[in-house]
Design a protein around this motif. Structure first.
Motif, short mmCIF file in Angstrom:
data_model
loop_
_atom_site.label_atom_id
_atom_site.label_comp_id
_atom_site.label_asym_id
_atom_site.label_seq_id
_atom_site.Cartn_x
_atom_site.Cartn_y
_atom_site.Cartn_z
N SER A 74 -8.23 -0.32 2.05
CA SER A 74 -7.08 -0.78 1.27
C SER A 74 -5.97 -1.35 2.14
O SER A 74 -5.11 -2.10 1.68
CB SER A 74 -6.51 0.38 0.43
OG SER A 74 -7.46 0.82 -0.51
N VAL A 134 -0.65 -0.70 -4.31
CA VAL A 134 -2.00 -0.16 -4.17
C VAL A 134 -1.88 1.33 -3.85
O VAL A 134 -1.47 1.71 -2.75
CB VAL A 134 -2.78 -0.88 -3.05
CG1 VAL A 134 -4.19 -0.33 -2.95
CG2 VAL A 134 -2.80 -2.38 -3.30
N ASP A 135 -2.21 2.18 -4.83
CA ASP A 135 -2.22 3.62 -4.62
C ASP A 135 -3.57 4.00 -4.02
O ASP A 135 -4.61 3.54 -4.49
CB ASP A 135 -2.01 4.35 -5.95
CG ASP A 135 -1.84 5.85 -5.77
OD1 ASP A 135 -1.48 6.28 -4.65
OD2 ASP A 135 -2.05 6.59 -6.74
N THR A 136 -3.55 4.82 -2.98
CA THR A 136 -4.79 5.19 -2.30
C THR A 136 -4.99 6.69 -2.36
O THR A 136 -4.04 7.45 -2.53
CB THR A 136 -4.74 4.77 -0.81
OG1 THR A 136 -3.64 5.44 -0.17
CG2 THR A 136 -4.57 3.27 -0.68
N ARG A 146 -8.99 3.34 -5.44
CA ARG A 146 -7.91 2.41 -5.15
C ARG A 146 -7.36 1.92 -6.49
O ARG A 146 -8.05 1.26 -7.25
CB ARG A 146 -8.47 1.23 -4.34
CG ARG A 146 -7.48 0.13 -4.00
CD ARG A 146 -8.25 -1.00 -3.36
NE ARG A 146 -7.40 -2.07 -2.88
CZ ARG A 146 -6.97 -3.09 -3.63
NH1 ARG A 146 -7.29 -3.14 -4.91
NH2 ARG A 146 -6.21 -4.03 -3.10
N VAL A 148 0.53 5.06 0.99
CA VAL A 148 -0.39 5.95 1.71
C VAL A 148 0.33 7.22 2.14
O VAL A 148 1.55 7.28 2.22
CB VAL A 148 -1.00 5.25 2.96
CG1 VAL A 148 -1.78 4.02 2.57
CG2 VAL A 148 0.08 4.90 3.97
N THR A 168 -12.01 4.32 1.56
CA THR A 168 -11.21 3.59 0.58
C THR A 168 -9.80 3.37 1.11
O THR A 168 -9.22 2.29 0.97
CB THR A 168 -11.17 4.35 -0.76
OG1 THR A 168 -12.50 4.46 -1.27
CG2 THR A 168 -10.30 3.62 -1.78
N VAL A 169 -9.21 4.41 1.72
CA VAL A 169 -7.86 4.29 2.28
C VAL A 169 -7.83 3.20 3.34
O VAL A 169 -6.98 2.30 3.31
CB VAL A 169 -7.39 5.63 2.89
CG1 VAL A 169 -6.01 5.46 3.53
CG2 VAL A 169 -7.34 6.72 1.83
N ALA A 229 0.84 -1.20 0.00
CA ALA A 229 0.00 0.00 0.00
C ALA A 229 0.87 1.25 0.00
O ALA A 229 1.89 1.32 0.70
CB ALA A 229 -0.92 0.01 1.22
#
Length: 301
Positions: A86, A62-64, A47, A15, A82-83, A13
Motif C-alpha cells: 500500500s 488508504v487504511d491499512t 486495504r 499506517v 498488504t501494508v 496512507a
C-alpha cells in the motif's frame, strides 16, 4: 483571467501498529463509515480506500492493517504484505501513534517507513487519542523526542473523535497532494463494493459481540448478495476454526448470532440507504488462517 485553483488529488496512507485508531480516523476523514472498528487488534485486514472531496481537493485515504510484529501465521504475513504494498504509490503517509506513547511495535513500523519505497515521501506524525493524555505538560517533551527519531514533515496531535481536529488535519495534508485531476467522482466514498462492505460489517459485529472469547482466526464470507430494488438480500457464512468457537458465535438458543445479524442489518441499512435482509451461518474450517490457499480463496490480498 481565471484565478481558479488547479484540482489537487493524491493517495494518503494511514499506517501504524494495531489498535492506534487508524480505522476510526479514516471514517472521520471520509465522513462516513467505510472501515470497521473494534477493540480486537488488527480488525482491519484489507486495504480500504476512503475518498473525501472538498473544494478543489480530493483526498484518497488508504487504511491499512496494523503492521504485525508478534505473530507469524500465513494470515499475519499476508496482512503485512498488504501494508508494504500500500505504501508504494502513495503521496503522503499519516503515521498514527498514541499521543505520549511510542513502543517497540511503533518503532518497527517507523523503520518500515524509513526504508525503500518511502525514501523522500513526506511522513506526518499523527498523535491520536490526545484527549486521553492526563498531563498535557508531558506532550511537548514527547513530541520533541519523536522529532529526534525521524524527520517528520509535520506533527499533528489530535483526537479522531473531534471533528475540528479532523478538519485541521485535512488542511495540513492538502498542500502535500499533487496538482492533478481527481481519481473519482466527487460523490464517491470508497472503492469497495457493497458486497465487501457487507462482509466487513458482519465481521465487525462478530468481533464486538464476542470480545476476547473468540480467537482472532475468524472471518466472514458472503455467499449471496442480491439487489431487488431498494432491498438487499444477503447470506453470509462466519468461518471459525473449532466447534467450541462455533458454539460461542451462535450463543445460547441462537441469541448471539441473532444479535450479530440484527446489528449488522441496522448498520448496512444506514450505509447502503436500503432495506436489508440478512441470513447468517457458521462453519468450522480448521487451520484456515495458516493456509495460503484458504486465504486466497477467502479474498485476502
Amino acid at each position: 483571467m481565471s484565478t481558479a485553483q488547479p484540482q489537487r488529488c493524491g493517495l494518503v496512507a494511514i499506517v501504524g501498529r494495531p489498535n492506534v485508531g487508524k480505522s476510526t480516523l479514516l471514517n472521520a476523514l471520509v465522513g462516513q463509515k467505510v472501515s470497521i472498528t473494534s477493540r480486537k487488534a488488527q480488525t482491519t485486514r484489507h486495504r480500504i480506500t476512503g475518498v473525501r472531496t472538498e473544494g478543489d481537493t480530493q483526498f484518497v485515504f488508504v487504511d491499512t492493517p496494523g503492521f504485525q510484529t508478534r505473530h507469524g501465521s500465513a494470515l499475519h504475513r499476508t496482512l503485512n504484505r498488504t501494508v508494504v504494498a500500500s505504501l508504494v504509490d502513495v503521496d503522503v503517509v499519516l503515521f498514527v501513534v498514541e499521543a505520549g506513547r511510542f513502543g517497540l511495535e511503533d518503532a518497527k513500523v517507523l523503520a518500515l517507513l524509513q526504508g525503500g519505497a518511502m525514501q523522500g515521501k513526506p511522513v506526518l506524525l499523527v498523535a491520536n487519542k490526545v484527549d486521553a493524555v492526563h498531563r498535557r505538560s508531558e506532550l511537548l517533551p514527547w513530541l520533541k523526542s519523536m522529532g529526534e527519531r525521524a524527520d517528520f514533515a509535520e506533527f499533528v496531535p489530535l483526537s479522531a473523535k473531534k471533528p475540528a481536529d479532523v478538519e485541521r488535519l485535512l488542511g495540513i495534508v492538502r498542500p502535500y497532494l499533487p496538482a492533478q485531476p481527481w481519481f473519482y467522482d466527487p460523490e464517491h466514498l470508497t472503492d469497495r463494493s457493497e458486497r465487501f462492505l457487507a462482509s466487513e460489517i458482519v465481521r465487525e459485529k462478530l468481533f464486538r459481540l464476542t470480545g476476547d472469547e473468540l480467537p482472532y482466526a475468524s472471518t466472514v464470507l458472503i455467499d449471496r448478495f442480491e439487489e431487488d430494488g431498494a432491498l438487499r438480500r444477503i447470506a453470509a457464512t462466519i468461518v471459525v476454526e473449532r466447534d467450541a468457537h462455533k458454539a460461542m458465535v451462535i450463543g445460547e438458543g441462537g441469541e448471539r448470532i441473532k444479535r450479530i445479524g440484527t446489528e449488522a442489518r441496522h448498520d448496512l441499512e444506514r450505509l447502503l440507504d436500503a432495506k436489508v435482509h440478512i441470513e447468517l451461518w457458521v462453519k468450522v474450517r480448521s487451520g484456515w488462517a495458516d493456509s495460503e490457499e484458504h486465504l486466497r480463496s477467502y479474498g485476502y490480498e
